[in-house]
Write a protein that holds these residues in place. Structure first.
Motif, mmCIF file in Angstrom:
data_model
loop_
_atom_site.group_PDB
_atom_site.id
_atom_site.type_symbol
_atom_site.label_atom_id
_atom_site.label_comp_id
_atom_site.label_asym_id
_atom_site.label_seq_id
_atom_site.Cartn_x
_atom_site.Cartn_y
_atom_site.Cartn_z
ATOM 1 N N ILE A 1 63.589 43.488 -19.256
ATOM 2 C CA ILE A 1 64.873 44.143 -18.988
ATOM 3 C C ILE A 1 65.886 43.127 -18.494
ATOM 4 C CG2 ILE A 1 66.030 45.819 -17.484
ATOM 5 C CD1 ILE A 1 63.563 47.556 -17.663
ATOM 6 N N THR A 2 65.450 42.239 -17.588
ATOM 7 C CA THR A 2 66.387 41.248 -17.042
ATOM 8 C C THR A 2 66.896 40.295 -18.125
ATOM 9 O OG1 THR A 2 64.537 39.777 -16.457
ATOM 10 C CG2 THR A 2 65.276 41.359 -14.788
ATOM 11 N N GLU A 3 66.071 40.061 -19.177
ATOM 12 C CA GLU A 3 66.497 39.161 -20.250
ATOM 13 C C GLU A 3 67.664 39.723 -21.045
ATOM 14 O OE1 GLU A 3 63.036 38.490 -22.554
ATOM 15 O OE2 GLU A 3 62.055 37.195 -21.057
ATOM 16 N N HIS A 4 67.829 41.039 -21.036
ATOM 17 C CA HIS A 4 68.902 41.670 -21.808
ATOM 18 C C HIS A 4 70.106 42.023 -20.937
ATOM 19 C CE1 HIS A 4 65.326 42.279 -24.347
ATOM 20 N NE2 HIS A 4 66.173 42.289 -25.376
ATOM 21 N N VAL A 5 70.081 41.583 -19.687
ATOM 22 C CA VAL A 5 71.193 41.875 -18.772
ATOM 23 C C VAL A 5 72.128 40.676 -18.735
ATOM 24 C CG1 VAL A 5 71.850 42.448 -16.407
ATOM 25 C CG2 VAL A 5 69.766 43.405 -17.383
ATOM 26 N N GLU A 6 73.407 40.943 -18.875
ATOM 27 C CA GLU A 6 74.430 39.922 -18.757
ATOM 28 C C GLU A 6 75.436 40.343 -17.693
ATOM 29 O OE1 GLU A 6 74.541 37.023 -20.149
ATOM 30 O OE2 GLU A 6 72.763 37.298 -21.434
ATOM 31 N N VAL A 7 75.803 39.390 -16.827
ATOM 32 C CA VAL A 7 76.767 39.658 -15.756
ATOM 33 C C VAL A 7 77.863 38.606 -15.840
ATOM 34 C CG1 VAL A 7 77.114 40.007 -13.296
ATOM 35 C CG2 VAL A 7 74.906 40.558 -14.324
ATOM 36 N N ALA A 8 79.093 39.076 -15.885
ATOM 37 C CA ALA A 8 80.221 38.139 -15.978
ATOM 38 C C ALA A 8 81.389 38.678 -15.167
ATOM 39 C CB ALA A 8 80.632 37.951 -17.438
ATOM 40 N N PRO A 9 82.016 37.807 -14.361
ATOM 41 C CA PRO A 9 83.176 38.262 -13.591
ATOM 42 C C PRO A 9 84.443 38.229 -14.442
ATOM 43 C CG PRO A 9 82.696 35.985 -13.067
ATOM 44 C CD PRO A 9 81.657 36.410 -14.054
ATOM 45 N N HIS A 10 85.368 39.101 -14.121
ATOM 46 C CA HIS A 10 86.682 39.016 -14.729
ATOM 47 C C HIS A 10 87.433 37.828 -14.139
ATOM 48 C CE1 HIS A 10 86.757 43.526 -16.015
ATOM 49 N NE2 HIS A 10 85.679 42.883 -16.430
ATOM 50 N N LYS A 11 88.311 37.260 -14.906
ATOM 51 C CA LYS A 11 89.008 36.055 -14.498
ATOM 52 C C LYS A 11 89.864 36.327 -13.266
ATOM 53 C CE LYS A 11 91.904 32.322 -16.271
ATOM 54 N NZ LYS A 11 92.675 31.812 -17.418
ATOM 55 N N ASN A 12 89.677 35.466 -12.230
ATOM 56 C CA ASN A 12 90.444 35.565 -10.980
ATOM 57 C C ASN A 12 90.372 36.973 -10.378
ATOM 58 O OD1 ASN A 12 91.286 32.879 -11.257
ATOM 59 N ND2 ASN A 12 93.032 33.492 -12.530
ATOM 60 N N SER A 13 89.182 37.521 -10.400
ATOM 61 C CA SER A 13 89.022 38.890 -9.900
ATOM 62 C C SER A 13 87.625 39.053 -9.337
ATOM 63 C CB SER A 13 89.258 39.890 -11.031
ATOM 64 O OG SER A 13 88.967 41.209 -10.612
ATOM 65 N N ARG A 14 87.464 40.051 -8.485
ATOM 66 C CA ARG A 14 86.155 40.401 -7.951
ATOM 67 C C ARG A 14 85.510 41.550 -8.720
ATOM 68 N NH1 ARG A 14 87.431 40.358 -1.448
ATOM 69 N NH2 ARG A 14 88.053 38.162 -1.302
ATOM 70 N N VAL A 15 86.118 41.931 -9.800
ATOM 71 C CA VAL A 15 85.539 42.948 -10.664
ATOM 72 C C VAL A 15 84.535 42.270 -11.587
ATOM 73 C CG1 VAL A 15 85.978 44.688 -12.419
ATOM 74 C CG2 VAL A 15 87.593 44.374 -10.539
ATOM 75 N N VAL A 16 83.321 42.782 -11.589
ATOM 76 C CA VAL A 16 82.224 42.190 -12.342
ATOM 77 C C VAL A 16 81.815 43.153 -13.438
ATOM 78 C CG1 VAL A 16 79.865 41.347 -12.212
ATOM 79 C CG2 VAL A 16 81.440 40.907 -10.334
ATOM 80 N N GLU A 17 81.570 42.598 -14.623
ATOM 81 C CA GLU A 17 81.130 43.417 -15.752
ATOM 82 C C GLU A 17 79.631 43.227 -15.950
ATOM 83 O OE1 GLU A 17 82.303 44.349 -20.408
ATOM 84 O OE2 GLU A 17 83.017 42.524 -19.438
ATOM 85 N N VAL A 18 78.914 44.342 -15.989
ATOM 86 C CA VAL A 18 77.472 44.336 -16.194
ATOM 87 C C VAL A 18 77.204 44.883 -17.588
ATOM 88 C CG1 VAL A 18 75.243 45.156 -15.365
ATOM 89 C CG2 VAL A 18 77.073 44.685 -13.742
ATOM 90 N N GLN A 19 76.479 44.118 -18.405
ATOM 91 C CA GLN A 19 76.185 44.508 -19.779
ATOM 92 C C GLN A 19 74.682 44.541 -19.994
ATOM 93 O OE1 GLN A 19 78.168 41.699 -22.306
ATOM 94 N NE2 GLN A 19 80.191 42.624 -22.010
ATOM 95 N N TYR A 20 74.275 45.487 -20.860
ATOM 96 C CA TYR A 20 72.870 45.549 -21.247
ATOM 97 C C TYR A 20 72.811 45.837 -22.738
ATOM 98 C CZ TYR A 20 67.930 46.662 -21.444
ATOM 99 O OH TYR A 20 66.589 46.646 -21.769
ATOM 100 N N SER A 21 71.983 45.080 -23.440
ATOM 101 C CA SER A 21 71.853 45.227 -24.886
ATOM 102 C C SER A 21 70.530 45.891 -25.226
ATOM 103 C CB SER A 21 71.947 43.861 -25.570
ATOM 104 O OG SER A 21 70.950 42.996 -25.079
ATOM 105 N N SER A 22 70.585 46.823 -26.181
ATOM 106 C CA SER A 22 69.388 47.555 -26.582
ATOM 107 C C SER A 22 69.555 48.027 -28.021
ATOM 108 C CB SER A 22 69.159 48.752 -25.658
ATOM 109 O OG SER A 22 68.088 49.549 -26.105
ATOM 110 N N ASN A 23 68.420 48.369 -28.660
ATOM 111 C CA ASN A 23 68.475 48.897 -30.026
ATOM 112 C C ASN A 23 68.959 50.331 -30.056
ATOM 113 O OD1 ASN A 23 67.444 46.471 -30.962
ATOM 114 N ND2 ASN A 23 65.312 47.160 -30.798
ATOM 115 N N SER A 24 68.927 50.999 -28.911
ATOM 116 C CA SER A 24 69.373 52.393 -28.826
ATOM 117 C C SER A 24 70.652 52.464 -27.999
ATOM 118 C CB SER A 24 68.282 53.251 -28.185
ATOM 119 O OG SER A 24 68.775 54.538 -27.882
ATOM 120 N N PRO A 25 71.708 53.076 -28.515
ATOM 121 C CA PRO A 25 72.951 53.181 -27.732
ATOM 122 C C PRO A 25 72.767 53.996 -26.462
ATOM 123 C CG PRO A 25 73.083 54.486 -29.746
ATOM 124 C CD PRO A 25 71.846 53.670 -29.860
#
Length: 467
Positions: free
Chosen positions: A126-150
């Protein structure tokens, strides 16, 4: 066709002639790569990516002391939160929340590796499919997860966000809870100490029947002061009485009668008898002159006078004895007062001893009570902090079911296939030309034989025939 090692560098004219000669090969390879990219894009399983946005604030990171973060720690703190979001602990909470342990994939892992390792491997996947990226100059963080099922991508993404918030709350409140347990133990210990000291103090007061040591000491002190003043007064009176006695003894040795002494003459009974005796003497003198010594009246007055003399002697003796006994009485009284004073002094010393013991108990009790009250106040703060769940992370947007797949992208793959096929075709064409050199243009002849070309007839046809 021979080639010289010194003439391996091709000109743009030679390269263009080579590409024109191999253009069909290049186009075929490019088309084949384009077809392969399209087929692969269609055959590859589709990957859906769901994303959620989290706002991370860290104005207060210590629930006990409320310390502020240094602005220099901004990037470090965010990186730490990224690691927490991608951690196995969060993934294990996701598995438990979504009951992924009941899926076929998890059952296979458990059957192959055992329950503990199987769940661990599932969490790591599960951790291998998790991506975390901050927005530029912001404390808002985007959490993404990829899967074969929406739907699975959405559910796991939201579960990751919720598990991260829960874990961060536990990590934040863990120091407060640990400190609360320590305070609980300390408060119980101090409470027992207070009870023990209070019991000892009460038992001591009951044993010696002491209600208020200070009041008792003050009362004894006042009584001692009163006795001391009384003793001093009695001592002065005794000294005065001793002086009077010595004076009376001196007068008596010189032959003075008791009734003639000044201290006795002023006594009430003695002075009255003397006054009566003077009156009788006057009557006696008058009777002697007028009646004669043998007259019954004269004899009666004489008898009365003798009775007064006897009475004066008795009263004088009584007054003298009374004056003589004043010193002894005062000395006896002085001894009694000194005994009482010594008794009160002894009681005072005992009371001071009791007061010191009681004061020692009281100081111990006050000290422990003070610490206990301070601990109670701090414990209330800890209790409030450990029970109030305020996370530094706030969900700005929960994940939604992705409508389109993120991978593979047919257009991008076709573009990459077109570019890659074209480049591969060029490489193949150049490789074939280098392995088998042919005359493609006039420059090939000039550079090969190092002689000038005076004219050419039907060169293009000849080149075509040569091919």
């Amino acid at each position: 066709m021979r080639s010289s090692p010194t003439e391996l560098i091709l000109s743009f004219t030679q390269i263009g002639a080579m590409l024109r000669a191999r253009k069909k090969l290049i186009l075929n390879i490019t088309f084949a790569a384009l077809v392969v990219a399209g087929v692969v894009s269609v055959l590859l399983p589709k990957t859906y990516i769901a994303s959620a946005n989290i706002y991370i604030d860290y104005r207060i990171n210590d629930p006990i002391n409320g310390r502020q973060f240094n602005p220099m720690q901004d990037e470090s703190y965010l990186e730490t939160q990224f690691d927490v979001i991608r951690s196995v602990q969060v993934a294990e909470r996701v598995i438990e929340a979504l009951r992924l342990q009941d899926t076929d994939e998890c059952r296979k892992l458990i059957a192959k590796y055992g329950e503990r390792r199987g769940l661990r491997l599932l969490a790591e996947s599960i951790t291998e499919h998790v991506e975390v990226a901050p927005h530029k100059n912001s404390r808002v963080v985007e959490v993404q997860y990829s899967s074969n099922s929406p739907q699975m991508a959405k559910d796991i993404t939201n579960a990751i966000v919720k598990s991260y918030i829960d874990l961060s709350l536990e990590m934040m409140n863990a120091p407060a809870r640990a400190r609360k347990d320590q305070y609980n133990a300390q408060l119980e210990t101090m409470s027992r100490q207070i009870d023990d000291i209070q019991k000892k103090l009460t038992s001591y007061q009951q044993e010696y029947q002491i209600v208020d040591a200070d009041e008792r000491t003050d009362l004894d002190s006042r009584q001692m002061n009163a006795l001391s003043a009384r003793l001093m007064d009695v001592q002065l009176q005794r000294v005065e009485a001793q002086a009077k006695k010595q004076s009376l003894d001196g007068l008596m040795k010189r032959g003075n009668l008791n009734s003639d002494l000044p201290e006795i003459a002023g006594v009430g009974n003695v002075s009255g008898v003397k006054a009566a005796l003077i009156a009788v003497d006057a009557q006696l003198a008058n009777a002697q002159t007028t009646l004669g010594v043998n007259h019954p009246r004269y004899i009666a007055i004489m008898q009365e006078r003798q009775a007064l003399l006897d009475k004066l002697k008795r009263e004088s003796s009584t007054a003298f004895d009374s004056l003589q006994s004043v010193e002894g009485r005062l000395a006896q009284q002085e001894k009694v007062i000194e005994a009482e004073l010594a008794n009160y002094q002894k009681k005072t010393f005992e009371n001071k001893k009791h007061r010191d013991v009681i004061s020692s108990y009281q100081r111990q009790l006050d000290s422990v009570q003070k610490i206990y009250n301070a601990a109670i106040q701090k414990f209330d703060e800890l209790l409030m902090t450990s029970n109030v769940a305020i996370s530094d992370a706030t969900v700005m947007q929960w994940a939604e079911v992705p409508e389109k797949h993120a991978k593979p992208l047919l257009r991008n793959n076709l573009i990459f296939g077109l570019i890659g096929g074209f480049l591969f075709g060029l490489c193949v064409a150049f490789l074939l030309e280098l392995l088998q050199r042919r005359v493609r243009c006039m420059e090939d002849l000039e550079r090969e034989f190092d002689v000038p070309v005076m004219a050419h007839i039907g060169f293009e046809e000849a080149v075509s025939v040569a091919r």
